[in-house]
Design a protein around this motif. Structure first.
Motif, PDB file in Angstrom:
ATOM      1  N   PRO A  39      31.477  96.720  31.810  1.00 23.96           N
ATOM      2  CA  PRO A  39      31.781  96.127  30.635  1.00 23.96           C
ATOM      3  C   PRO A  39      32.220  94.539  30.966  1.00 23.96           C
ATOM      4  CG  PRO A  39      33.159  97.950  30.613  1.00 23.96           C
ATOM      5  CD  PRO A  39      32.580  97.886  31.720  1.00 23.96           C
ATOM      6  N   ASN A  40      32.133  93.601  29.898  1.00 24.55           N
ATOM      7  CA  ASN A  40      32.396  92.253  30.329  1.00 24.55           C
ATOM      8  C   ASN A  40      33.629  92.187  31.150  1.00 24.55           C
ATOM      9  OD1 ASN A  40      30.959  91.750  27.186  1.00 24.55           O
ATOM     10  ND2 ASN A  40      30.228  90.594  29.049  1.00 24.55           N
ATOM     11  N   GLY A  41      33.686  91.186  32.170  1.00 24.86           N
ATOM     12  CA  GLY A  41      35.031  90.863  32.771  1.00 24.86           C
ATOM     13  C   GLY A  41      35.387  92.014  33.804  1.00 24.86           C
ATOM     14  N   ALA A  42      34.277  92.891  34.008  1.00 24.82           N
ATOM     15  CA  ALA A  42      34.877  94.109  34.837  1.00 24.82           C
ATOM     16  C   ALA A  42      34.819  93.622  36.434  1.00 24.82           C
ATOM     17  CB  ALA A  42      33.351  95.260  34.989  1.00 24.82           C
ATOM     18  N   GLY A  43      34.288  92.322  36.736  1.00 20.51           N
ATOM     19  CA  GLY A  43      34.227  91.806  38.063  1.00 20.51           C
ATOM     20  C   GLY A  43      33.023  92.043  38.920  1.00 20.51           C
ATOM     21  N   LYS A  44      31.844  92.109  38.131  1.00 18.85           N
ATOM     22  CA  LYS A  44      30.535  92.255  38.762  1.00 18.85           C
ATOM     23  C   LYS A  44      30.074  90.945  39.535  1.00 18.85           C
ATOM     24  CE  LYS A  44      28.755  93.197  34.750  1.00 18.85           C
ATOM     25  NZ  LYS A  44      30.082  93.344  33.780  1.00 18.85           N
ATOM     26  N   THR A  45      30.097  89.832  38.709  1.00 15.08           N
ATOM     27  CA  THR A  45      29.886  88.829  39.478  1.00 15.08           C
ATOM     28  C   THR A  45      30.815  88.382  40.527  1.00 15.08           C
ATOM     29  OG1 THR A  45      28.842  87.945  37.345  1.00 15.08           O
ATOM     30  CG2 THR A  45      29.402  86.111  38.787  1.00 15.08           C
ATOM     31  N   THR A  46      32.242  88.714  40.351  1.00 14.24           N
ATOM     32  CA  THR A  46      32.868  88.545  41.564  1.00 14.24           C
ATOM     33  C   THR A  46      32.547  89.296  42.775  1.00 14.24           C
ATOM     34  OG1 THR A  46      34.773  87.999  39.904  1.00 14.24           O
ATOM     35  CG2 THR A  46      35.472  88.557  42.297  1.00 14.24           C
ATOM     36  N   VAL A  47      32.136  90.561  42.549  1.00 12.76           N
ATOM     37  CA  VAL A  47      31.475  91.279  43.807  1.00 12.76           C
ATOM     38  C   VAL A  47      30.213  90.462  44.182  1.00 12.76           C
ATOM     39  CG1 VAL A  47      30.184  93.359  44.442  1.00 12.76           C
ATOM     40  CG2 VAL A  47      32.168  93.577  42.844  1.00 12.76           C
ATOM     41  N   PHE A  48      29.489  89.934  43.510  1.00  9.51           N
ATOM     42  CA  PHE A  48      28.363  89.198  43.938  1.00  9.51           C
ATOM     43  C   PHE A  48      29.073  87.730  44.823  1.00  9.51           C
ATOM     44  CE2 PHE A  48      23.883  89.633  41.855  1.00  9.51           C
ATOM     45  CZ  PHE A  48      24.023  91.028  42.248  1.00  9.51           C
ATOM     46  N   ASN A  49      29.856  87.291  44.057  1.00 16.48           N
ATOM     47  CA  ASN A  49      30.439  86.214  44.975  1.00 16.48           C
ATOM     48  C   ASN A  49      31.160  86.226  46.381  1.00 16.48           C
ATOM     49  OD1 ASN A  49      29.509  84.152  42.795  1.00 16.48           O
ATOM     50  ND2 ASN A  49      31.455  84.605  41.777  1.00 16.48           N
ATOM     51  N   CYS A  50      31.450  87.618  46.241  1.00 17.39           N
ATOM     52  CA  CYS A  50      32.068  87.847  47.467  1.00 17.39           C
ATOM     53  C   CYS A  50      30.884  88.500  48.723  1.00 17.39           C
ATOM     54  CB  CYS A  50      32.914  89.189  47.433  1.00 17.39           C
ATOM     55  SG  CYS A  50      34.689  88.903  46.586  1.00 17.39           S
ATOM     56  N   LEU A  51      29.661  88.914  48.148  1.00 18.96           N
ATOM     57  CA  LEU A  51      28.579  89.513  48.982  1.00 18.96           C
ATOM     58  C   LEU A  51      28.300  88.297  49.464  1.00 18.96           C
ATOM     59  CD1 LEU A  51      27.256  92.442  46.988  1.00 18.96           C
ATOM     60  CD2 LEU A  51      29.139  92.508  48.923  1.00 18.96           C
ATOM     61  N   THR A  52      28.024  87.072  48.814  1.00 20.57           N
ATOM     62  CA  THR A  52      27.244  85.913  49.168  1.00 20.57           C
ATOM     63  C   THR A  52      27.851  84.882  49.619  1.00 20.57           C
ATOM     64  OG1 THR A  52      27.407  85.317  46.759  1.00 20.57           O
ATOM     65  CG2 THR A  52      25.139  86.393  47.598  1.00 20.57           C
ATOM     66  N   GLY A  53      29.197  85.129  49.815  1.00 17.62           N
ATOM     67  CA  GLY A  53      29.934  84.048  50.611  1.00 17.62           C
ATOM     68  C   GLY A  53      30.611  82.920  49.805  1.00 17.62           C
ATOM     69  N   PHE A  54      30.268  83.016  48.335  1.00 19.36           N
ATOM     70  CA  PHE A  54      30.899  82.176  47.689  1.00 19.36           C
ATOM     71  C   PHE A  54      32.667  82.255  47.422  1.00 19.36           C
ATOM     72  CE2 PHE A  54      27.646  79.948  44.678  1.00 19.36           C
ATOM     73  CZ  PHE A  54      26.557  80.175  45.499  1.00 19.36           C
ATOM     74  N   TYR A  55      33.021  83.492  47.713  1.00 19.98           N
ATOM     75  CA  TYR A  55      34.323  83.637  47.845  1.00 19.98           C
ATOM     76  C   TYR A  55      34.590  84.722  49.102  1.00 19.98           C
ATOM     77  CZ  TYR A  55      34.569  83.219  42.641  1.00 19.98           C
ATOM     78  OH  TYR A  55      34.746  82.604  41.348  1.00 19.98           O
ATOM     79  N   LYS A  56      35.893  84.383  49.669  1.00 18.90           N
ATOM     80  CA  LYS A  56      36.380  85.146  51.048  1.00 18.90           C
ATOM     81  C   LYS A  56      37.032  86.138  50.231  1.00 18.90           C
ATOM     82  CE  LYS A  56      38.315  83.903  55.310  1.00 18.90           C
ATOM     83  NZ  LYS A  56      39.214  84.865  55.768  1.00 18.90           N
ATOM     84  N   PRO A  57      36.487  87.461  50.388  1.00 19.73           N
ATOM     85  CA  PRO A  57      37.444  88.633  49.702  1.00 19.73           C
ATOM     86  C   PRO A  57      38.824  88.785  50.466  1.00 19.73           C
ATOM     87  CG  PRO A  57      35.510  89.445  50.998  1.00 19.73           C
ATOM     88  CD  PRO A  57      35.471  88.036  51.057  1.00 19.73           C
TER      89      PRO A  57
END
Ligand SMILES: Nc1ncnc2c1ncn2[C@@H]1O[C@H](COP(=O)(O)OP(=O)(O)OP(=O)(O)O)[C@@H](O)[C@H]1O
Length: 255
Positions: A39-57
């Motif tokens: 669902p919306n806000g589930a964290g999917k894009t945040t997972v992408f951002n961690c995988l691609t180095g936009f965020y440091k998990p």
């Protein structure tokens, strides 16, 4: 058995008091199409951002080809062959369609300042190859006639396809698509479905997909991971996920 390209375990990402991703695990094998839904806000894009180095998990291990890549800068992860598109189109709208594909390859062309300045034979060769590659991809997605049009003037579905082949110009191993069908009509979604399959079948990319269009997800995915409020809810083949009561509840509970 096909090779594991990406292995994610116990991935978490905290923003202050919000645990946006909480213990996500996933795998992507060679030439697979794997989707992350929820669902919306589930964290999917945040997972992408961690995988691609936009965020440091905050926590977790991300292995690409067996090598740990969590926390590496985005450009290094991209150089290794993990590239993505974004939820909202991010083309250079004032540049032409062709220029958008050339810019994507600047790393291959402009790797030596003096070579560029002096227009050495190797520089010219790299430039020529970049142009040929760009033309090839324009032809593949049927945009050759619009090569000199400003990218921002293309129809929305064409912009989406251009973004995807812009990634392909960098010869990725893993292509990550964040809601590529958003805003597309049924015909454009069908074209997208065919394009993704073609990239997998003919160009050997493995695809990680975030998508809300369940028809597309169920049709194209080899495997699906479901996240809800940052937490893994279920995973399996499309039919199993579609019939999973917890998944149905998470989606129906959303409306
Ligand atoms: N940089 C950030 N700072 C603070 N909170 C964030 C940040 N990025 C995401 N979040 C929060 O993390 C949660 C997960 O967001 P995310 O965008 O990953 O969800 P999503 O599953 O991709 O949603 P959608 O399907 O709507 O795109 C949301 O509550 C969001 O507000």
């Amino acid at each position: 058995m096909s090779k594991k390209l990406l292995e994610v375990s116990d991935l978490s990402m905290r923003f202050g008091g919000l645990l946006a991703v909480n213990g996500v695990a996933l795998q992507l094998k060679e030439k697979e199409i794997v989707s992350i839904i929820g669902p919306n806000g589930a964290g999917k894009t945040t997972v992408f951002n961690c995988l691609t180095g936009f965020y440091k998990p905050t926590n977790g291990v991300i292995r690409f080809n067996g090598e740990e890549i969590q926390g590496l800068p985005g450009h290094e992860i991209a150089r290794k062959g993990v590239v993505r598109t974004f939820q909202h189109v991010r083309l250079f709208k004032e540049m032409t369609v062709l220029e958008n594909l050339l810019v994507a390859q600047h790393r291959h062309i402009n790797n030596n300042f003096f070579a560029g300045l002096l227009k050495t034979p190797s520089f010219r060769r790299a430039e020529k190859e970049a142009l040929e590659r760009a033309k090839f991809w324009l032809d593949t997605i049927g945009l050759t006639d619009l090569a000199n049009r400003a990218a921002g003037n293309l129809a929305y579905g064409q912009q989406r396809r251009l973004e995807i082949v812009r990634c392909m110009c960098t010869k990725p191993t893993i292509l990550m698509l964040d809601e590529p069908a958003a805003g597309l009509n049924p015909k454009e979604t069908e074209d997208l479905n065919n394009l993704i399959r073609q990239l997998r079948d003919e160009f050997d990319v493995s695809v990680l997909l975030i998508e809300h269009d369940m028809k597309l997800v169920m049709d194209i995915s080899d495997y699906i991971y479901v996240v809800n409020q940052g937490t893994p809810l279920a995973d399996g083949k499309p039919a199993a996920v579609r019939d999973n009561p917890a998944v149905i509840k998470a989606y129906l509970g959303e409306s």
